[in-house]
Design an enzyme around this catalytic site. Structure first.
Site, PDB file in Angstrom:
ATOM      1  N   ASP A  35       0.850  -1.193   0.000  1.00 54.46           N
ATOM      2  CA  ASP A  35       0.000   0.000   0.000  1.00 54.46           C
ATOM      3  C   ASP A  35       0.884   1.240   0.000  1.00 54.46           C
ATOM      4  O   ASP A  35       1.970   1.243   0.550  1.00 54.46           O
ATOM      5  CB  ASP A  35      -0.893   0.014   1.237  1.00 54.46           C
ATOM      6  CG  ASP A  35      -1.897  -1.116   1.229  1.00 54.46           C
ATOM      7  OD1 ASP A  35      -2.455  -1.385   0.159  1.00 54.46           O
ATOM      8  OD2 ASP A  35      -2.121  -1.715   2.287  1.00 54.46           O
ATOM      9  N   ASP A  54      -6.571  -1.303  -5.093  1.00 59.38           N
ATOM     10  CA  ASP A  54      -7.706  -0.908  -4.261  1.00 59.38           C
ATOM     11  C   ASP A  54      -8.493   0.225  -4.907  1.00 59.38           C
ATOM     12  O   ASP A  54      -9.727   0.246  -4.868  1.00 59.38           O
ATOM     13  CB  ASP A  54      -7.237  -0.458  -2.873  1.00 59.38           C
ATOM     14  CG  ASP A  54      -6.611  -1.571  -2.071  1.00 59.38           C
ATOM     15  OD1 ASP A  54      -6.891  -2.758  -2.356  1.00 59.38           O
ATOM     16  OD2 ASP A  54      -5.837  -1.259  -1.146  1.00 59.38           O
TER      17      ASP A  54
END
Length: 76
Positions: A35, A54
């Site tokens: 991330d 995402d």
């Protein structure tokens, strides 16, 4: 309407499936998902951590909702 769905619907599915595949590849190759976007407000509020996959899943899900609303309005 096309038998396989509208262009909007197909693009939404492509985003969702592409994001899911991206996360699955990260998990299988690295053991975790990398991330890189961490949203927060000063030190008081931490919102979320995102990666490109995402973001694609989120955008695709939103487009699926829009495509369904458009389809239901066209059918009425």
């Amino acid at each position: 309407m096309q038998p396989s769905g509208t262009l909007l619907f197909r693009a939404a599915l492509a985003l969702v499936l592409g994001g899911a595949l991206g996360n699955a590849i990260d998990r299988s190759w690295q053991g975790h998902v990398v991330d890189f976007i961490h949203l927060h407000w000063r030190e008081a509020y931490h919102f979320a951590i995102f990666n490109v996959a995402d973001c694609a899943i989120t955008a695709g899900a939103a487009l699926l909702v829009v495509a369904e609303i458009k389809r239901s309005r066209a059918a009425a």
